[in-house]
Design an enzyme around this catalytic site. Sequence first.
Site, PDB file in Angstrom:
ATOM      1  N   ASP A   6      50.668  41.371  41.339  1.00  0.00           N
ATOM      2  CA  ASP A   6      51.375  42.228  40.376  1.00  0.00           C
ATOM      3  C   ASP A   6      52.887  42.189  40.556  1.00  0.00           C
ATOM      4  O   ASP A   6      53.581  43.168  40.295  1.00  0.00           O
ATOM      5  CB  ASP A   6      50.902  43.704  40.477  1.00  0.00           C
ATOM      6  CG  ASP A   6      49.404  43.816  40.312  1.00  0.00           C
ATOM      7  OD1 ASP A   6      48.860  43.101  39.458  1.00  0.00           O
ATOM      8  OD2 ASP A   6      48.780  44.606  41.048  1.00  0.00           O
ATOM      9  N   LYS A  29      54.587  38.020  37.832  1.00  0.00           N
ATOM     10  CA  LYS A  29      54.522  36.556  37.672  1.00  0.00           C
ATOM     11  C   LYS A  29      54.396  36.142  36.205  1.00  0.00           C
ATOM     12  O   LYS A  29      54.915  35.113  35.812  1.00  0.00           O
ATOM     13  CB  LYS A  29      53.319  35.980  38.456  1.00  0.00           C
ATOM     14  CG  LYS A  29      53.447  36.158  39.966  1.00  0.00           C
ATOM     15  CD  LYS A  29      52.260  35.585  40.676  1.00  0.00           C
ATOM     16  CE  LYS A  29      50.973  36.341  40.456  1.00  0.00           C
ATOM     17  NZ  LYS A  29      50.950  37.729  40.974  1.00  0.00           N
ATOM     18  N   ASN A  43      40.331  38.288  37.197  1.00  0.00           N
ATOM     19  CA  ASN A  43      40.810  39.441  37.978  1.00  0.00           C
ATOM     20  C   ASN A  43      42.325  39.582  37.801  1.00  0.00           C
ATOM     21  O   ASN A  43      42.881  40.653  37.993  1.00  0.00           O
ATOM     22  CB  ASN A  43      40.451  39.303  39.473  1.00  0.00           C
ATOM     23  CG  ASN A  43      40.800  37.944  40.058  1.00  0.00           C
ATOM     24  OD1 ASN A  43      41.129  37.009  39.330  1.00  0.00           O
ATOM     25  ND2 ASN A  43      40.712  37.823  41.370  1.00  0.00           N
ATOM     26  N   GLY A  53      46.001  39.735  35.857  1.00  0.00           N
ATOM     27  CA  GLY A  53      46.476  40.319  34.610  1.00  0.00           C
ATOM     28  C   GLY A  53      47.953  40.004  34.513  1.00  0.00           C
ATOM     29  O   GLY A  53      48.768  40.676  35.137  1.00  0.00           O
ATOM     30  N   HIS A  54      48.294  38.954  33.786  1.00  0.00           N
ATOM     31  CA  HIS A  54      49.694  38.536  33.686  1.00  0.00           C
ATOM     32  C   HIS A  54      50.281  39.032  32.366  1.00  0.00           C
ATOM     33  O   HIS A  54      49.843  38.632  31.302  1.00  0.00           O
ATOM     34  CB  HIS A  54      49.788  37.003  33.823  1.00  0.00           C
ATOM     35  CG  HIS A  54      49.431  36.542  35.208  1.00  0.00           C
ATOM     36  ND1 HIS A  54      49.288  35.227  35.559  1.00  0.00           N
ATOM     37  CD2 HIS A  54      49.208  37.247  36.341  1.00  0.00           C
ATOM     38  CE1 HIS A  54      48.972  35.162  36.850  1.00  0.00           C
ATOM     39  NE2 HIS A  54      48.908  36.363  37.339  1.00  0.00           N
ATOM     40  N   THR A  55      51.255  39.909  32.491  1.00  0.00           N
ATOM     41  CA  THR A  55      51.818  40.552  31.301  1.00  0.00           C
ATOM     42  C   THR A  55      53.095  39.844  30.865  1.00  0.00           C
ATOM     43  O   THR A  55      53.984  39.593  31.672  1.00  0.00           O
ATOM     44  CB  THR A  55      52.139  42.043  31.624  1.00  0.00           C
ATOM     45  OG1 THR A  55      50.961  42.631  32.163  1.00  0.00           O
ATOM     46  CG2 THR A  55      52.580  42.801  30.393  1.00  0.00           C
ATOM     47  N   GLN A  84      47.294  36.662  41.740  1.00  0.00           N
ATOM     48  CA  GLN A  84      47.301  37.577  42.896  1.00  0.00           C
ATOM     49  C   GLN A  84      48.540  37.275  43.765  1.00  0.00           C
ATOM     50  O   GLN A  84      49.542  36.868  43.230  1.00  0.00           O
ATOM     51  CB  GLN A  84      46.007  37.478  43.712  1.00  0.00           C
ATOM     52  CG  GLN A  84      44.769  38.034  42.979  1.00  0.00           C
ATOM     53  CD  GLN A  84      44.145  37.046  42.025  1.00  0.00           C
ATOM     54  OE1 GLN A  84      43.904  35.913  42.377  1.00  0.00           O
ATOM     55  NE2 GLN A  84      43.860  37.473  40.811  1.00  0.00           N
ATOM     56  N   SER A 103      65.086  40.038  37.719  1.00  0.00           N
ATOM     57  CA  SER A 103      64.596  40.616  36.478  1.00  0.00           C
ATOM     58  C   SER A 103      64.859  42.120  36.483  1.00  0.00           C
ATOM     59  O   SER A 103      64.585  42.805  37.472  1.00  0.00           O
ATOM     60  CB  SER A 103      63.101  40.308  36.357  1.00  0.00           C
ATOM     61  OG  SER A 103      62.523  41.110  35.367  1.00  0.00           O
TER      62      SER A 103
HETATM   63  P1  IMP Z   1      38.753  40.782  43.452  1.00  0.00           P
HETATM   64  O1  IMP Z   1      39.748  39.690  43.286  1.00  0.00           O
HETATM   65  O2  IMP Z   1      38.319  41.379  42.139  1.00  0.00           O
HETATM   66  O3  IMP Z   1      37.602  40.372  44.306  1.00  0.00           O
HETATM   67  O4  IMP Z   1      39.471  41.995  44.237  1.00  0.00           O
HETATM   68  C1  IMP Z   1      39.866  41.886  45.614  1.00  0.00           C
HETATM   69  C2  IMP Z   1      41.188  42.589  45.855  1.00  0.00           C
HETATM   70  O5  IMP Z   1      42.213  41.902  45.172  1.00  0.00           O
HETATM   71  C3  IMP Z   1      41.246  44.018  45.347  1.00  0.00           C
HETATM   72  O6  IMP Z   1      42.095  44.759  46.201  1.00  0.00           O
HETATM   73  C4  IMP Z   1      41.904  43.898  43.986  1.00  0.00           C
HETATM   74  O7  IMP Z   1      42.553  45.076  43.584  1.00  0.00           O
HETATM   75  C5  IMP Z   1      42.892  42.794  44.294  1.00  0.00           C
HETATM   76  N1  IMP Z   1      43.290  42.012  43.114  1.00  0.00           N
HETATM   77  C6  IMP Z   1      42.582  41.054  42.483  1.00  0.00           C
HETATM   78  N2  IMP Z   1      43.281  40.533  41.475  1.00  0.00           N
HETATM   79  C7  IMP Z   1      44.472  41.152  41.483  1.00  0.00           C
HETATM   80  C8  IMP Z   1      45.656  41.003  40.712  1.00  0.00           C
HETATM   81  O8  IMP Z   1      45.770  40.169  39.809  1.00  0.00           O
HETATM   82  N3  IMP Z   1      46.689  41.819  41.044  1.00  0.00           N
HETATM   83  C9  IMP Z   1      46.612  42.714  42.061  1.00  0.00           C
HETATM   84  N4  IMP Z   1      45.541  42.879  42.816  1.00  0.00           N
HETATM   85  C10 IMP Z   1      44.470  42.093  42.530  1.00  0.00           C
END
Ligand code: IMP
Length: 424
Positions: A13, A16, A38, A40-42, A222, A411
């Site tokens: 977060d 990126k 998983n 979320g790129h805004t 991530q 930024s």
């Molecule tokens: P998973 O990737 O869904 O298995 O989650 C594992 C850990 O990574 C958790 O703490 C999630 O909140 C974190 N996580 C996964 N994807 C993101 C992301 O894009 N941004 C921030 N945290 C993430």
Amino acid sequence: MPNTVIMGAQWGDEGKGKVIDIYSADADYVVRYQGGNNAGHTVVIGKDEFILHLIPSGILHKGVICVIGNGVVVDPKALLDEIKMLESKGIRVGKRLLISDRAHVILPYHRRIDELREQAKKKIGTTKRGIGPAYSDKISRLGIRMVDLLEKDTFAEKLRANLDEKNPILEKIYGTEGFSFDELHAEYSAYAGEIRKYVCDTAVILNEAIKKKKRVLFEGAQGTLLGVDYGTFPFVTSSNATAGGAATGTGVGPSRIDKVLGVVKAYTTRVGEGPFPTEFSPDLMDAIRKKGKEFGATTGRPRRCGWFDSVIVRYSVMVNGIDGIIVTKLDVLDDLDSIKICAGYRFGGKVYRDFPSSIDVLNRCVPVYEEVPGWRKDTTAVTSHSGLPANARGYLKRIEALVGTKIVLVSVGSDRKQTFRKGV
Ligand code: IMP
């Protein structure tokens, strides 16, 4: 633009999406190499906000080809929904999207197992998108790849073998229902029909492109501290969120990658469970969360917020070979009288500047802070480094010294225009 990896140097977060969108203007290919939906790129363009979970952020630039590499785990339904969302907003995906035939597929039993595991007491706080279980199947050599999904008989055989293993786990261990082969087979065969046109050997295409001097941007998802090897294990995601993942996750050798840029927020956030030494006390947490709109782009969960931690970023600089960092959301700190930067961790009477691997040690570390004066001025309209208040420049300078690398871009807001370069 040289072939560049842009990746998160904190707990994800970091902003990126916006940064990749900016660098995409100079790229021919933008490639996701790990993670799945998983992420979320805004990206904010004028009044439009796009949240991309799976498709590279480069899709918002007309001429750019977007690649989902072999290191990514793909949920076919989420992918098709994202394509529809983009097309409904006037972004043509068409031939600009390529998906590796070696990327693994997320199936409903992965999501179900992820959800069930999260009901346990010692949860990780995952996004419940089935990411961990899908990567587990890949490493256990049970997973179903894109190429397998497209081959009728292979898909049927592998799906049956997987359900023979997963259904008893769901039924006997978790006391819930298993999945019907016929239903899953029909649903996923239909997705295969829709996705087929995007699937190919993307490693060949990328290497050919590089030979022709095309510019490739590798989009990390991530962040380093959520990576399975260098993160706060087990409170991590299941992929290599580090720059090294760009090679294994795309089939482009490390010698073909020229540069690594790490993205950091001007402070720190994390979602989910796990240690966070510089986490704010409740008052400051609320204020920064509100100002920084710190709610997960994928799950909507409130993010945990804290001071900038130079220990984790310095460690990220090392394990990723970062050539320069990009600082986002500097404007979120505009109202503070003074700002803390964590310069080390105190543990057992000593101060450490390397990031410990033990979760127990991390939970007991006390941050050693330096304090610098705030600038108390709105920076959202600033368009150059020299235009920043002196104290903001001082803050950035101190970060550079502590993490051991240069800041290349800053930024000060969510719009493309609220960005300026600093140095080279
Ligand atoms: P998973 O990737 O869904 O298995 O989650 C594992 C850990 O990574 C958790 O703490 C999630 O909140 C974190 N996580 C996964 N994807 C993101 C992301 O894009 N941004 C921030 N945290 C993430």
